[in-house]
Design a protein around this motif. Structure first.
Motif, PDB file in Angstrom:
ATOM      1  N   THR A  61      -6.206  20.316   8.100  1.00 25.62           N
ATOM      2  CA  THR A  61      -5.106  19.257   7.695  1.00 25.62           C
ATOM      3  C   THR A  61      -4.041  19.326   6.847  1.00 25.62           C
ATOM      4  OG1 THR A  61      -6.932  18.524   5.864  1.00 25.62           O
ATOM      5  CG2 THR A  61      -7.253  17.946   7.688  1.00 25.62           C
ATOM      6  N   TYR A  62      -2.688  19.214   7.111  1.00 28.35           N
ATOM      7  CA  TYR A  62      -1.192  19.723   5.530  1.00 28.35           C
ATOM      8  C   TYR A  62      -1.379  18.396   5.484  1.00 28.35           C
ATOM      9  CZ  TYR A  62      -1.289  23.512   8.941  1.00 28.35           C
ATOM     10  OH  TYR A  62      -2.206  24.621   9.955  1.00 28.35           O
ATOM     11  N   GLY A  89      -2.836  24.554   5.087  1.00 32.14           N
ATOM     12  CA  GLY A  89      -3.451  24.064   6.234  1.00 32.14           C
ATOM     13  C   GLY A  89      -5.189  23.819   5.500  1.00 32.14           C
ATOM     14  N   ILE A  90      -6.199  22.919   5.262  1.00 34.37           N
ATOM     15  CA  ILE A  90      -7.133  22.726   4.675  1.00 34.37           C
ATOM     16  C   ILE A  90      -8.292  22.920   5.530  1.00 34.37           C
ATOM     17  CG2 ILE A  90      -8.477  21.292   2.311  1.00 34.37           C
ATOM     18  CD1 ILE A  90      -6.201  22.939   1.814  1.00 34.37           C
ATOM     19  N   PRO A  91      -8.819  23.869   5.395  1.00 36.93           N
ATOM     20  CA  PRO A  91     -10.547  22.622   6.805  1.00 36.93           C
ATOM     21  C   PRO A  91     -11.349  22.018   6.348  1.00 36.93           C
ATOM     22  CG  PRO A  91     -10.823  24.954   6.089  1.00 36.93           C
ATOM     23  CD  PRO A  91      -9.807  24.662   5.313  1.00 36.93           C
ATOM     24  N   TRP A  92     -11.138  20.550   7.382  1.00 36.65           N
ATOM     25  CA  TRP A  92     -12.122  19.711   7.275  1.00 36.65           C
ATOM     26  C   TRP A  92     -13.280  19.978   8.867  1.00 36.65           C
ATOM     27  CZ3 TRP A  92      -9.262  14.463   5.952  1.00 36.65           C
ATOM     28  CH2 TRP A  92      -8.339  14.647   4.531  1.00 36.65           C
ATOM     29  N   GLY A  93     -13.215  20.035   9.459  1.00 42.48           N
ATOM     30  CA  GLY A  93     -14.581  20.138  10.584  1.00 42.48           C
ATOM     31  C   GLY A  93     -14.049  21.788  11.987  1.00 42.48           C
ATOM     32  N   TYR A  94     -14.753  21.015  12.794  1.00 48.60           N
ATOM     33  CA  TYR A  94     -14.435  21.803  14.072  1.00 48.60           C
ATOM     34  C   TYR A  94     -14.420  20.345  14.911  1.00 48.60           C
ATOM     35  CZ  TYR A  94     -19.513  21.561  13.661  1.00 48.60           C
ATOM     36  OH  TYR A  94     -21.184  20.840  13.948  1.00 48.60           O
ATOM     37  N   ARG A  95     -13.600  21.173  16.503  1.00 56.08           N
ATOM     38  CA  ARG A  95     -13.672  20.572  17.631  1.00 56.08           C
ATOM     39  C   ARG A  95     -14.724  20.981  19.009  1.00 56.08           C
ATOM     40  NH1 ARG A  95      -9.604  16.598  16.301  1.00 56.08           N
ATOM     41  NH2 ARG A  95      -8.029  16.594  15.914  1.00 56.08           N
ATOM     42  N   THR A  96     -14.466  20.047  19.809  1.00 58.15           N
ATOM     43  CA  THR A  96     -15.812  20.531  20.938  1.00 58.15           C
ATOM     44  C   THR A  96     -15.953  22.326  21.167  1.00 58.15           C
ATOM     45  OG1 THR A  96     -14.599  19.205  22.518  1.00 58.15           O
ATOM     46  CG2 THR A  96     -16.136  18.461  21.005  1.00 58.15           C
ATOM     47  N   ASN A  97     -14.262  22.360  20.926  1.00 55.07           N
ATOM     48  CA  ASN A  97     -14.415  23.838  21.096  1.00 55.07           C
ATOM     49  C   ASN A  97     -14.423  24.928  20.428  1.00 55.07           C
ATOM     50  OD1 ASN A  97     -12.210  23.601  20.092  1.00 55.07           O
ATOM     51  ND2 ASN A  97     -10.543  24.044  21.302  1.00 55.07           N
ATOM     52  N   ALA A  98     -15.124  24.612  19.196  1.00 49.22           N
ATOM     53  CA  ALA A  98     -15.710  25.176  18.053  1.00 49.22           C
ATOM     54  C   ALA A  98     -14.378  25.326  17.221  1.00 49.22           C
ATOM     55  CB  ALA A  98     -16.174  26.702  18.393  1.00 49.22           C
ATOM     56  N   PHE A 155     -14.595  11.179  14.902  1.00 52.46           N
ATOM     57  CA  PHE A 155     -13.771  11.504  15.509  1.00 52.46           C
ATOM     58  C   PHE A 155     -12.322  11.765  13.741  1.00 52.46           C
ATOM     59  CE2 PHE A 155     -15.937   8.890  17.847  1.00 52.46           C
ATOM     60  CZ  PHE A 155     -15.833   9.360  18.942  1.00 52.46           C
ATOM     61  N   MET A 156     -11.413  12.217  14.679  1.00 53.24           N
ATOM     62  CA  MET A 156     -10.222  12.831  13.458  1.00 53.24           C
ATOM     63  C   MET A 156      -8.598  12.653  13.767  1.00 53.24           C
ATOM     64  SD  MET A 156     -10.346  15.812  10.987  1.00 53.24           S
ATOM     65  CE  MET A 156      -8.963  16.247   9.972  1.00 53.24           C
ATOM     66  N   GLY A 157      -7.875  12.389  13.765  1.00 52.99           N
ATOM     67  CA  GLY A 157      -6.910  12.764  14.018  1.00 52.99           C
ATOM     68  C   GLY A 157      -5.775  12.750  13.373  1.00 52.99           C
ATOM     69  N   THR A 158      -4.769  13.990  13.336  1.00 52.66           N
ATOM     70  CA  THR A 158      -4.345  14.508  12.386  1.00 52.66           C
ATOM     71  C   THR A 158      -2.453  14.243  13.716  1.00 52.66           C
ATOM     72  OG1 THR A 158      -3.681  16.567  12.893  1.00 52.66           O
ATOM     73  CG2 THR A 158      -5.692  15.954  10.973  1.00 52.66           C
ATOM     74  N   PRO A 159      -1.325  14.063  12.105  1.00 53.66           N
ATOM     75  CA  PRO A 159       0.058  14.535  13.048  1.00 53.66           C
ATOM     76  C   PRO A 159       0.626  15.186  13.919  1.00 53.66           C
ATOM     77  CG  PRO A 159       0.316  14.466  11.175  1.00 53.66           C
ATOM     78  CD  PRO A 159      -1.222  14.042  10.937  1.00 53.66           C
ATOM     79  N   GLU A 160      -0.744  16.819  13.578  1.00 62.00           N
ATOM     80  CA  GLU A 160      -0.688  17.769  14.468  1.00 62.00           C
ATOM     81  C   GLU A 160      -1.376  17.752  15.970  1.00 62.00           C
ATOM     82  OE1 GLU A 160       0.821  17.818  10.862  1.00 62.00           O
ATOM     83  OE2 GLU A 160      -1.018  17.891  11.226  1.00 62.00           O
ATOM     84  N   SER A 161      -2.737  16.952  15.814  1.00 62.70           N
ATOM     85  CA  SER A 161      -4.038  17.127  16.045  1.00 62.70           C
ATOM     86  C   SER A 161      -4.055  15.302  16.958  1.00 62.70           C
ATOM     87  CB  SER A 161      -5.038  18.237  16.094  1.00 62.70           C
ATOM     88  OG  SER A 161      -6.430  17.740  16.900  1.00 62.70           O
ATOM     89  N   PRO A 162      -4.334  14.877  18.057  1.00 65.06           N
ATOM     90  CA  PRO A 162      -4.464  13.802  18.357  1.00 65.06           C
ATOM     91  C   PRO A 162      -5.808  13.563  17.704  1.00 65.06           C
ATOM     92  CG  PRO A 162      -4.709  14.868  20.597  1.00 65.06           C
ATOM     93  CD  PRO A 162      -3.539  15.801  18.928  1.00 65.06           C
TER      94      PRO A 162
END
Length: 704
Positions: free
Chosen positions: A269-270, A255-264, A483-490
């Motif tokens: 991304t895969y 996985g490659i990091p693209w950012g962070y959620r509101t919980n830091a 907003f960001m969505g992946t198959p692993e994270s809505p």
């Protein structure tokens, strides 16, 4: 000084004389001690009462010690009874004699009783200790869960009030970052789904009086009858967070990091099998997001990045320039493997990608069979190729012929080369129906990003995230958030890091030795277009900007026939804000030719040996097939340059070339050729058509 443990070895048996006694050894030690005292005391005529007195003192001492240690009453009683029984037997034995079967049998019974009592009290004390620990943990849990129970009760009431359903909270997990919590709840029977709560995101946030930028986002739980509600209490997206300084190796598989959620938490991304789409209007931080993506790819040891940016290559330039800077003391490889800034270079890149993918399909069949997979095993030796196409979504919908050719090749790469490790990342200026109208993009780009920056125009989140509910643009008003969505994270709120040119330079230097090389099979398929991608003739546009920038301190032009002092082509004599060429155009054209000859030796005199052409700008495309037309064509090019930003037309140039006998049709052919190879830019249509040299074009110079 601490007592030392002495271990005596005899016939292979190790005896630890400092070890404590257990139930058996303790009872044996007590009975043998009592028997020894009784035997010696009888021989020495010791008064029997002394043994009873000693036992009484021992019982009192152990009772006091047990009380101080807070032992159980049964334990204290068992120890005191052992002392009294032992001393009582010793007193009786001293009075009657220890050498009788009655004395020995009673002592054995007392020993067995001591051992059983010691074992029983030991188990009881162990159970008491475990129970005390458990009680302390329950007390801590009760204290910690008091807040959780209050949170649970509050949100049960709130969801009942806002959503009209009653949930049962199973757990409340506080985030380690202290920026919010997650509620794990069971939905009521009757087929209720988590969407009932997700749709009311905004109303729940308002009812909870959450700060701006904080949400109550619902997502599926461990099964379809459960729901997870992430409640953000601190707006972590409001502050600008710099890109992490940890440049440790990454992989397309991890996985490659693209950012962070509101919980830091980081968002990974895969992209081994996925493409991606990044949407963001001007000013939303899309370019910064592209650099964050390129930073992750540069850190990976199994990814090669190819970048297409028809806007002067601006997305890739910061990743290339550090490798071209002198004085680093070592060879530095660019942070990206190939950069295309023109339609021609982009076509070369896409054609090479298609050839690589098709060749990999044929050449690596044995490797895939050995690995028992239908996907090419990606590694440092066979790297994945990531095509990053800035504003690539706009290319796919453009009506321009050149872009339509590129669009066809881009779609072929997306459609055909997934298994062979070639994937694309497209960016777009808006999430509109025209951009997302291509089924191929919607099907393959499962990783999607919408950088809003508070902009609502052309940002239809329902089209970009069809399954997302409760997403509102006003929740992400800050630059670099969306907003960001992946198959692993809505799809949900996220923020990306801020990355600056100095850090890009640091990443390029830190990861230079980590970049893989294209495998031999793929490099052979890519051909000379790939092998010569960094030739000076194809990268001159990256560094030649110095020669076209306005500079009030530039010295006067060198005399005719001398090479410019700057080491490159000096066209300062042909930059003018005055009107068109004066009658001294012959002298001007002659000076232009002399400067070209002095620097690049592209027009040798007849009969003289041609000077070897040095690497750099190649003007051979501007030489006519016949020697007689060469001077006229060079004069026409000079007139085009002298026309400045206003440009000129075929008729105007032909009128000034009467002495060469050049017709308008010939000049029009030259202009068409120059437009196709990028030397000139065509502006307007019909009778208002005019041509502007590339150095005066509105978008600045571009390579031909």
């Amino acid at each position: 000084m601490a007592a030392k443990t002495q271990t005596v070895t005899h016939n292979g048996l190790a005896l630890d004389w400092a070890a404590g006694h257990g139930p058996v050894t303790g009872a044996l030690s007590a009975t043998t001690g009592a028997y020894a005292v009784a035997t010696v005391g009888t021989l020495a005529h010791m008064p029997p009462a002394w043994a009873l007195a000693i036992g009484t003192v021992g019982a009192i001492g152990h009772t006091a010690t047990g009380l101080r240690q807070k032992l159980a009453a049964r334990t204290i009683g068992a120890r005191a009874a052992s002392w009294l029984l032992g001393s009582g037997w010793t007193t009786w034995a001293l009075a009657t004699g220890p050498l009788t079967w009655t004395a020995l049998g009673s002592l054995a019974v007392i020993g067995v009783g001591m051992g059983a009592a010691a074992r029983s009290t030991g188990l009881y004390e162990e159970a008491r200790e475990l129970e005390a620990i458990a009680a302390a943990e329950r007390q801590v849990a009760r204290e910690l869960s008091a807040d959780r129970r209050a949170v649970a009760a509050e949100w049960v009431d709130r969801i009942q009030r806002v959503c009209g359903i009653t949930i049962r909270v199973l757990a409340v997990e506080m985030w380690p970052t202290n920026t919010g919590f997650t509620i794990d709840a069971e939905l009521p029977a009757g087929g209720t789904t988590y969407d009932r709560i997700a749709r009311e995101n905004a109303r729940l946030s308002a009812d909870a009086r959450l700060p701006h930028g904080c949400t109550a986002a619902a997502s599926p739980g461990i099964d379809q009858g459960r729901v997870l509600i992430d409640v953000t209490t601190v707006n972590v997206l409001a502050a600008e967070v710099p890109y992490p300084t940890d440049y440790s190796p990454l992989s397309v598989h991890t996985g490659i990091p693209w950012g962070y959620r509101t919980n830091a938490e980081e968002i990974l991304t895969y992209l081994r099998e996925q493409c991606a789409l990044v949407v963001g209007p001007t000013g939303s931080g899309k370019t910064n997001m592209v650099h964050v993506i390129l930073a992750g790819f540069a850190r990976a040891d199994d990814i090669l990045t190819w970048v297409i940016d028809l806007n002067a290559g601006s997305a890739g330039l910061p990743w290339v320039r550090p490798a071209m800077e002198a004085g680093t003391g070592r060879v530095v490889r660019p942070g990206i493997d190939w950069l295309a800034a023109t339609h021609q270079e982009a076509e070369l890149m896409l054609d090479a990608a298609l050839r690589v993918g098709l060749q990999r399909k044929r050449a690596y069949q044995d490797l895939m069979a050995k690995a028992n997979t239908d996907l090419l095993p990606i590694s440092h030796d066979i790297p994945q190729i990531m095509l990053v196409i800035d504003e690539g979504a706009e290319i796919l919908i453009s009506p321009e012929p050149e872009k339509r050719k590129l669009a066809k090749k881009i779609l072929e790469v997306i459609r055909m080369l997934r298994a062979m490790g070639i994937r694309t990342i497209l960016t777009a200026l808006g999430a509109t129906g025209s951009v997302l109208g291509n089924m191929m993009i919607r099907r393959e780009a499962k990783t999607r990003v919408a950088l809003t920056g508070g902009s609502t125009e052309g940002m239809d989140l329902s089209k970009l995230f069809p399954g997302g509910t409760g997403l509102r643009i006003e929740q992400a008003p800050h630059k670099g958030t969306g907003f960001m969505g992946t198959p692993e994270s809505p799809a949900a709120l996220f923020g990306t890091w801020r990355i600056l040119p100095n850090q890009i330079r640091d990443i390029v230097h830190a990861t230079s030795d980590r970049h893989p090389y294209l495998d031999a099979i793929s490099a052979k398929a890519a051909g000379p277009e790939y092998a010569r991608r960094w030739d000076s003739a194809r990268t001159a546009w990256i560094t030649d900007y110095r020669h076209t920038e306005p500079d009030t301190d530039r010295p006067a032009p060198a005399p005719a026939g001398d090479a410019p002092a700057s080491g490159g082509l000096n066209l300062s004599a042909h930059r003018t804000t005055t009107a068109p060429m004066a009658p001294d155009e012959d002298a001007l054209a002659e000076q232009f030719r002399r400067e070209i000859d002095a620097q690049f030796a592209t027009t040798p005199e007849p009969g003289k040996p041609e000077t070897p052409v040095r690497p750099g700008l190649n003007l051979s495309a501007h030489r006519a097939e016949q020697a007689g037309d060469s001077a006229a064509q060079q004069a026409a090019l000079t007139l085009l340059i002298a026309a400045g930003p206003e440009g000129t037309g075929a008729s105007a140039i032909a009128r000034q070339l009467d002495r060469y006998g050049t017709t308008r049709q010939t000049v029009a052919g030259w202009l068409k050729t120059w437009t196709e190879d990028g030397t000139a830019v065509r502006i307007g249509t019909g009778t208002k058509t005019r041509y502007v040299h590339r150095q005066h074009a509105p978008d600045g110079p571009s390579e031909g």
